[in-house]
Design a protein around this motif. Structure first.
Motif, PDB file in Angstrom:
ATOM      1  N   CYS A   1       1.196  -1.083   0.061  1.00  6.49           N
ATOM      2  CA  CYS A   1       0.479   0.027   0.023  1.00  6.49           C
ATOM      3  C   CYS A   1       0.895   1.580   0.050  1.00  6.49           C
ATOM      4  O   CYS A   1       0.418   2.189  -0.472  1.00  6.49           O
ATOM      5  N   VAL A   2       2.254   0.976   0.462  1.00  8.52           N
ATOM      6  CA  VAL A   2       3.436   2.123   0.588  1.00  8.52           C
ATOM      7  C   VAL A   2       3.961   2.583  -0.787  1.00  8.52           C
ATOM      8  O   VAL A   2       3.907   3.070  -1.495  1.00  8.52           O
TER       9      VAL A   2
ATOM     10  N   GLY B   1       2.266  10.471   2.864  1.00  6.03           N
ATOM     11  CA  GLY B   1       1.514  11.220   2.759  1.00  6.03           C
ATOM     12  C   GLY B   1       0.145  10.860   1.343  1.00  6.03           C
ATOM     13  O   GLY B   1       0.329  11.655   0.775  1.00  6.03           O
ATOM     14  N   ILE B   2       0.168   9.904   1.615  1.00  7.57           N
ATOM     15  CA  ILE B   2      -0.513   8.864   0.411  1.00  7.57           C
ATOM     16  C   ILE B   2      -2.284   9.047   0.700  1.00  7.57           C
ATOM     17  O   ILE B   2      -3.104   9.851  -0.330  1.00  7.57           O
TER      18      ILE B   2
ATOM     19  N   SER C   1       7.466   7.468  10.115  1.00 10.38           N
ATOM     20  CA  SER C   1       7.969   8.557   9.293  1.00 10.38           C
ATOM     21  C   SER C   1       9.570   8.052   8.789  1.00 10.38           C
ATOM     22  O   SER C   1       9.608   8.987   7.137  1.00 10.38           O
ATOM     23  N   ALA C   2      10.118   7.926   9.399  1.00  6.80           N
ATOM     24  CA  ALA C   2      11.227   7.681   9.327  1.00  6.80           C
ATOM     25  C   ALA C   2      11.632   6.363   7.694  1.00  6.80           C
ATOM     26  O   ALA C   2      12.526   6.321   6.911  1.00  6.80           O
ATOM     27  N   ALA C   3      11.126   5.215   8.767  1.00  6.74           N
ATOM     28  CA  ALA C   3      11.069   4.586   8.021  1.00  6.74           C
ATOM     29  C   ALA C   3      10.333   4.236   5.957  1.00  6.74           C
ATOM     30  O   ALA C   3      11.021   4.020   5.220  1.00  6.74           O
ATOM     31  N   VAL C   4       9.208   5.060   6.051  1.00  6.42           N
ATOM     32  CA  VAL C   4       8.344   5.888   4.790  1.00  6.42           C
ATOM     33  C   VAL C   4       9.593   6.035   3.573  1.00  6.42           C
ATOM     34  O   VAL C   4       8.930   6.684   3.346  1.00  6.42           O
TER      35      VAL C   4
ATOM     36  N   GLY D   1      10.887   8.344   1.163  1.00  6.14           N
ATOM     37  CA  GLY D   1      11.969   7.929   0.398  1.00  6.14           C
ATOM     38  C   GLY D   1      11.050   6.499  -0.350  1.00  6.14           C
ATOM     39  O   GLY D   1      11.891   6.470  -1.460  1.00  6.14           O
ATOM     40  N   MET D   2       9.892   5.784   0.364  1.00  7.69           N
ATOM     41  CA  MET D   2       9.102   4.832  -0.231  1.00  7.69           C
ATOM     42  C   MET D   2       8.330   4.868  -1.810  1.00  7.69           C
ATOM     43  O   MET D   2       8.007   3.856  -2.180  1.00  7.69           O
ATOM     44  N   VAL D   3       7.233   5.670  -0.985  1.00  8.25           N
ATOM     45  CA  VAL D   3       7.016   6.658  -1.597  1.00  8.25           C
ATOM     46  C   VAL D   3       6.786   6.577  -3.272  1.00  8.25           C
ATOM     47  O   VAL D   3       7.853   7.306  -3.589  1.00  8.25           O
TER      48      VAL D   3
END
Length: 301
Positions: A218-219, A270-271, A293-296, A298-300
């Protein structure tokens, strides 16, 4: 929404996303924010959505069930398969099927429970639900030995199982006698790994399950789809590198709570605004959300 009857090919063509459900500050279903989540997932190539634990269907009100199903049917793209859930209680499941019969979802998943159940009783409930729905349903094997393989064999013979989501968590996914016994009595092409990217290589490539479900998709849907294609192509180096890429978020889900972390991760990325979690679950602390937030970052895509 794709309303065609279930085909085993669907399990191989797309990662099965298991999204959270966005609610507003008053715990009402937020159609606009849920549509954002679905659009993001579909933009990454995913065409299968399963609404269950991550969407907290366990605690959804029966009075909102029709509106929830209508929202999902309207928000999904024309070629996207949507599978909602019922239960886990028998009475609630049967009442939910009354509502489901006004819609064209290809199947439904029964949420599993270990409370006030026994194996013969679970099998009876599955048969009743499938008969009332008029369609085979998804069997969710979340707990080791929850259903004996002989019972699964009889349910398959009765034609009441659409497909199986296998999600028994073990330290070594390859050392899983229960999974192997289930696959001895049920077609592998109608089984999927139900624990995200982390055991997908073992379950799909080595054991022969047809696909996998995921929350982290989903991310980063395109990344998860890339991993699925790599597994099917036998490119295990690429698949393993992507598995490790998802690991920081998965470690937080395992260390805190899978449902609560994913709920906040979708918003942190931010989705969409996922809002508060539905009781009986609670929201996370500011420190925990900061780690998410730190883990995600750059993932989007």
């Amino acid at each position: 929404m794709n309303t065609q009857p279930f085909s085993a090919a669907q399990l191989r063509e797309s990662v099965i996303a298991v999204p959270p459900l966005a609610r507003d500050a008053n715990l009402k279903i937020d159609a606009a924010e849920n549509a954002k989540i679905i659009r993001h997932i579909e933009a990454g190539g995913v065409r299968s959505l399963l609404y269950g634990g991550n969407a907290v269907f366990y605690h959804a009100r029966l009075s909102e069930y029709a509106a929830l199903l209508s929202m999902l049917a309207d928000a999904a793209g024309d070629d996207t398969v949507v599978v909602p859930s019922v239960g886990p209680a028998y009475g609630l499941s049967m009442d939910q099927v009354d509502v489901l019969n006004d819609f064209d979802f290809p199947t439904v998943m029964l949420l599993p429970s270990r409370d006030i159940v026994d194996q013969a009783g679970i099998a009876s409930g599955i048969r009743h639900i499938a008969e009332k729905l008029g369609k085979p349903i998804v069997l969710y094997l979340k707990f080791d030995r929850w259903l004996d393989p002989s019972i699964i064999k009889s349910l398959e013979a009765d034609g009441v199982i659409s497909w199986i989501k296998y999600a028994v968590v073990l330290e070594d996914p390859m050392d899983d006698p229960y999974a192997k016994e289930v696959m001895d009595v049920f077609p592998k092409e109608r089984m999927v790994s139900g624990i995200g990217e982390q055991p997908a290589i073992e379950h799909v490539h080595h054991m022969g399950m047809h696909g996998f479900t995921s929350g982290c998709v989903c991310v980063a849907p395109a990344k998860s789809m890339e991993m699925m294609h790599a597994i099917h192509a036998g490119d295990l180096d690429t698949a393993e590198s992507i598995r490790k890429w998802f690991l920081p978020l998965e470690d937080l889900r395992n260390g805190i709570n899978p449902i609560r972390v994913l709920h906040h991760a979708v918003e942190a990325a931010g989705i969409a605004k996922t809002g508060p979690l539905l009781p009986m679950l609670s929201d996370l602390s500011a420190d925990q959300v900061a780690k998410i937030s730190a883990a995600v970052k750059g993932m989007v895509e």
